[in-house]
Design a protein around this motif. Structure first.
Motif, mmCIF file in Angstrom:
data_model
loop_
_atom_site.group_PDB
_atom_site.id
_atom_site.type_symbol
_atom_site.label_atom_id
_atom_site.label_comp_id
_atom_site.label_asym_id
_atom_site.label_seq_id
_atom_site.Cartn_x
_atom_site.Cartn_y
_atom_site.Cartn_z
ATOM 1 N N VAL A 1 0.862 -1.180 0.000
ATOM 2 C CA VAL A 1 0.000 0.000 0.000
ATOM 3 C C VAL A 1 0.900 1.231 0.000
ATOM 4 N N LEU A 2 0.563 2.186 -0.853
ATOM 5 C CA LEU A 2 1.297 3.455 -0.894
ATOM 6 C C LEU A 2 0.710 4.386 0.161
ATOM 7 N N ILE A 3 1.563 4.862 1.079
ATOM 8 C CA ILE A 3 1.129 5.807 2.117
ATOM 9 C C ILE A 3 1.865 7.122 1.866
ATOM 10 N N GLU A 4 1.093 8.170 1.595
ATOM 11 C CA GLU A 4 1.679 9.476 1.272
ATOM 12 C C GLU A 4 1.299 10.492 2.343
ATOM 13 N N LYS A 5 2.310 11.207 2.817
ATOM 14 C CA LYS A 5 2.074 12.220 3.850
ATOM 15 C C LYS A 5 2.334 13.608 3.266
ATOM 16 N N THR A 6 1.340 14.482 3.400
ATOM 17 C CA THR A 6 1.486 15.899 3.045
ATOM 18 C C THR A 6 1.010 16.702 4.248
ATOM 19 N N PRO A 7 1.267 18.006 4.312
ATOM 20 C CA PRO A 7 0.841 18.781 5.479
ATOM 21 C C PRO A 7 -0.659 18.625 5.758
ATOM 22 N N GLY A 8 -0.976 18.072 6.910
ATOM 23 C CA GLY A 8 -2.371 17.944 7.333
ATOM 24 C C GLY A 8 -3.112 16.745 6.769
ATOM 25 N N LYS A 9 -2.427 15.885 6.010
ATOM 26 C CA LYS A 9 -3.144 14.779 5.376
ATOM 27 C C LYS A 9 -2.258 13.545 5.199
ATOM 28 N N ILE A 10 -2.872 12.372 5.358
ATOM 29 C CA ILE A 10 -2.212 11.107 5.005
ATOM 30 C C ILE A 10 -3.133 10.377 4.026
ATOM 31 N N GLN A 11 -2.564 9.935 2.917
ATOM 32 C CA GLN A 11 -3.352 9.293 1.868
ATOM 33 C C GLN A 11 -2.873 7.852 1.658
#
Length: 368
Positions: free
Chosen positions: A34-44
């Motif tokens: 699973v691809l887990i992407e972190k950006t400011p204020g969000k995890i996708q």
């Protein structure tokens, strides 16, 4: 720190949404991740099998503006989070080619693969159409036909559901060559006629993920792909190329009709099924004036017979069917009444209900 002190349930919920399409054994190892992407204020979170892709995310409160991404074994991280005590706080740290998962005194080290190698499906469709409808309408439509999809037919266009958008209606058709289910939902927006075949896996995921509310789902589709956006979820699927059978020719028009209480006929079929042949699952419908006999037998010469009083006044008939197919249709009629329409002993049976003028279910006969 990739993820810091977040309750495990907050991470587990989106993970469970995407995990349904992840297979443990893949031709490409990264497809098990699973691809887990972190950006400011969000995890996708994103999962794909190259034919279908599901993405969903969560909002987080964080002090850092870190942008980072990792891929980890989907089933493994799901199992780790699931087994941790309730309300456990979880931290995930990415180090070189490993993801360190920490919770209280538990430590897990998982192998990662480069996020840039994760294959994402295209989200920009060419010459696409968009329609919007309530989630419960789309879910109900798909559920009413999906049981008739083929599973692994060499006629690949049968391993899915045909969707037709025309005027202010969306029609859904599924067939495996032995039975066919058809239903219609009304949509607000009038479109030019469009037809696409959605693959079996995408249909099953949509049935699972759509909810029974008036919340909207936006469908954008082209001749190559469909994108469904709903409830913070984006599902992208390739469509099946091929010519679906002419379903209108398969749906018969008969004069012999038998109106039955749905619960009563279900109960009778369940009882008859107990002594049907385990491989062929055949039952006989013997129709005479005001009577229906449902008869089953097996290779051990055991037999069951259920007699039901009816309002039937048509020609006498003796015709065989797969009992599982009949039960599938009855289980997906929402009303109290099921209407069976017959031709001759070699013709299919048509199942309808007065509660839904559009629903049609056709079952081919079998020799018993």
């Amino acid at each position: 720190m990739f993820i810091k002190n977040i309750e495990k349930e907050i991470i587990l919920k989106p993970l469970q949404i995407v995990i349904g399409i992840v297979e443990r054994k893949q031709t490409l190892p990264i497809l098990s991740n699973v691809l887990i992407e972190k950006t400011p204020g969000k995890i996708q979170f994103t999962a794909t099998d190259m034919e279908i892709q599901i993405t969903t995310g969560i909002d987080i409160t964080t002090n850092d503006n870190e942008i980072a991404a990792i891929t980890v074994g989907g089933k493994k991280i799901q199992e780790i989070l699931r087994i941790l005590p309730e309300q456990s706080k979880v931290s995930i740290e990415a180090k070189e080619n490993k993801a360190q998962i920490k919770s209280n005194k538990s430590r897990f080290s998982l192998q990662t693969l480069p996020a840039q190698d994760f294959p994402k499906l295209n989200t920009h469709l060419i010459n696409s159409k968009k329609i919007v409808l309530a989630q419960k309408i789309l879910k109900s439509l798909l559920l009413s036909v999906q049981y008739s999809m083929a599973q692994q037919d060499v006629r690949y266009y049968l391993n899915g559901v045909l969707l037709i958008v025309e005027n202010n209606q969306m029609k859904a058709v599924a067939t495996d060559g032995h039975r066919l289910a058809y239903n219609v939902a009304n949509i607000n927006k009038i479109e030019d006629k469009q037809e696409i075949i959605l693959p079996r896996k995408a249909i099953l995921e949509l049935c699972k993920l759509l909810n029974d509310s008036d919340e909207e789902v936006e469908l954008e589709f082209s001749q190559q792909q469909l994108i469904a956006n709903f409830s913070s979820i984006t599902l992208i699927t390739k469509v099946i190329e091929g010519k679906f059978p002419d379903y209108e020719r398969v749906i018969p028009k008969y004069n012999n009709h038998l109106s039955m209480n749905r619960a009563l006929i279900q109960q009778s079929l369940q009882q008859a099924a107990i002594l049907s042949n385990e491989k062929f699952r055949g039952v006989r419908f013997v129709l005479t004036e005001k009577n229906l006999s449902i008869i089953s037998s097996n290779s051990e010469q055991e037999e069951a017979q259920q007699d039901i009083e009816t309002d039937y006044h048509g020609e006498a008939l003796d015709i065989g069917f797969n009992v599982n197919y009949l039960m599938d249709g009855l289980n997906n009629i929402n009303g109290e009444i099921a209407i069976f329409s017959f031709g001759d002993p070699n013709s299919s049976i048509l199942m309808t209900t007065p509660e839904n003028e559009h629903f049609r279910y056709v079952v081919m006969p079998m020799r018993i």
